[in-house]
Motif scaffolding. Structure first.
Motif, PDB file in Angstrom:
ATOM      1  N   ALA A  54     -16.211  -5.034   9.016  1.00 21.58           N
ATOM      2  CA  ALA A  54     -16.208  -3.725   8.363  1.00 21.58           C
ATOM      3  C   ALA A  54     -16.434  -3.936   6.875  1.00 21.58           C
ATOM      4  CB  ALA A  54     -14.883  -3.003   8.597  1.00 21.58           C
ATOM      5  N   VAL A  55     -17.267  -3.087   6.315  1.00 23.74           N
ATOM      6  CA  VAL A  55     -17.464  -3.060   4.869  1.00 23.74           C
ATOM      7  C   VAL A  55     -16.961  -1.710   4.401  1.00 23.74           C
ATOM      8  CG1 VAL A  55     -19.096  -3.208   2.961  1.00 23.74           C
ATOM      9  CG2 VAL A  55     -19.476  -4.565   5.031  1.00 23.74           C
ATOM     10  N   ILE A  56     -15.994  -1.730   3.486  1.00 26.78           N
ATOM     11  CA  ILE A  56     -15.437  -0.505   2.926  1.00 26.78           C
ATOM     12  C   ILE A  56     -15.945  -0.407   1.498  1.00 26.78           C
ATOM     13  CG2 ILE A  56     -13.346   0.781   2.386  1.00 26.78           C
ATOM     14  CD1 ILE A  56     -11.973  -0.917   4.613  1.00 26.78           C
ATOM     15  N   ILE A  90     -22.632   3.434  10.398  1.00 27.26           N
ATOM     16  CA  ILE A  90     -22.470   3.668   8.965  1.00 27.26           C
ATOM     17  C   ILE A  90     -22.097   5.132   8.792  1.00 27.26           C
ATOM     18  CG2 ILE A  90     -23.586   3.686   6.704  1.00 27.26           C
ATOM     19  CD1 ILE A  90     -25.419   1.445   7.774  1.00 27.26           C
ATOM     20  N   ASN A  91     -20.906   5.356   8.258  1.00 24.83           N
ATOM     21  CA  ASN A  91     -20.423   6.715   8.042  1.00 24.83           C
ATOM     22  C   ASN A  91     -19.995   6.863   6.594  1.00 24.83           C
ATOM     23  OD1 ASN A  91     -20.361   7.950  10.839  1.00 24.83           O
ATOM     24  ND2 ASN A  91     -19.298   6.017  11.169  1.00 24.83           N
ATOM     25  N   THR A  92     -20.302   8.028   6.015  1.00 25.99           N
ATOM     26  CA  THR A  92     -19.899   8.291   4.639  1.00 25.99           C
ATOM     27  C   THR A  92     -18.915   9.454   4.606  1.00 25.99           C
ATOM     28  OG1 THR A  92     -21.817   9.728   4.271  1.00 25.99           O
ATOM     29  CG2 THR A  92     -22.044   7.397   3.648  1.00 25.99           C
ATOM     30  N   TYR A  93     -18.066   9.430   3.593  1.00 31.40           N
ATOM     31  CA  TYR A  93     -17.004  10.405   3.441  1.00 31.40           C
ATOM     32  C   TYR A  93     -16.893  10.781   1.970  1.00 31.40           C
ATOM     33  CZ  TYR A  93     -15.747   8.119   7.832  1.00 31.40           C
ATOM     34  OH  TYR A  93     -15.786   7.577   9.083  1.00 31.40           O
ATOM     35  N   ILE A  94     -16.535  12.038   1.704  1.00 32.57           N
ATOM     36  CA  ILE A  94     -16.240  12.443   0.332  1.00 32.57           C
ATOM     37  C   ILE A  94     -14.732  12.590   0.176  1.00 32.57           C
ATOM     38  CG2 ILE A  94     -18.457  13.526  -0.156  1.00 32.57           C
ATOM     39  CD1 ILE A  94     -17.090  16.245   0.402  1.00 32.57           C
ATOM     40  N   ASN A  95     -14.273  12.364  -1.018  1.00 31.90           N
ATOM     41  CA  ASN A  95     -12.853  12.480  -1.305  1.00 31.90           C
ATOM     42  C   ASN A  95     -12.472  13.959  -1.254  1.00 31.90           C
ATOM     43  OD1 ASN A  95     -10.275  12.266  -2.232  1.00 31.90           O
ATOM     44  ND2 ASN A  95     -10.784  11.247  -4.150  1.00 31.90           N
ATOM     45  N   CYS A  96     -11.509  14.296  -0.413  1.00 31.76           N
ATOM     46  CA  CYS A  96     -11.136  15.704  -0.282  1.00 31.76           C
ATOM     47  C   CYS A  96      -9.669  15.967  -0.632  1.00 31.76           C
ATOM     48  CB  CYS A  96     -11.459  16.201   1.138  1.00 31.76           C
ATOM     49  SG  CYS A  96     -10.615  15.321   2.444  1.00 31.76           S
TER      50      CYS A  96
END
Length: 97
Positions: A54-56, A90-96
């Motif tokens: 995993a790459v964070i 590969i999944n992207t997320y925004i800070n919520c």
């Protein structure tokens, strides 16, 4: 305020390819950390299953992630991944919060 972006990239190495995949992923770490918009970039290997990686990744914004996605070292990795991995997400997320 621009939202920061987190990417979680997970890889399952093909049998007997975990060392080559680890080497290829490790080669990205320092170069990516030098990118202006990179907040952090860490590589992890499965503690119970060494085929899992995993790459964070944390970037200041989507533009910084897009910049990373266009770098020659990442494009080179994308070329060799089919011979090294059985699965990739590969999944992207925004800070919520």
């Amino acid at each position: 305020m621009t939202a920061s972006l987190t990417c979680l990239a997970t890889f399952t190495a093909k049998k007997d390819c975990e060392n080559k995949l680890k080497e290829a992923l490790t080669a990205l770490v320092e170069a990516t950390r030098q990118e202006a918009g990179c907040i952090s970039y860490t590589l992890h290997q499965g503690s119970e299953n060494p085929l899992l990686f995993a790459v964070i990744e944390h970037y200041k914004d989507k533009a910084a992630f897009d910049f990373h996605s266009e770098q020659s070292y990442l494009l080179k990795l994308k070329e060799i991944l089919p011979e090294l991995v059985d699965d990739l997400a590969i999944n992207t997320y925004i800070n919520c919060a």
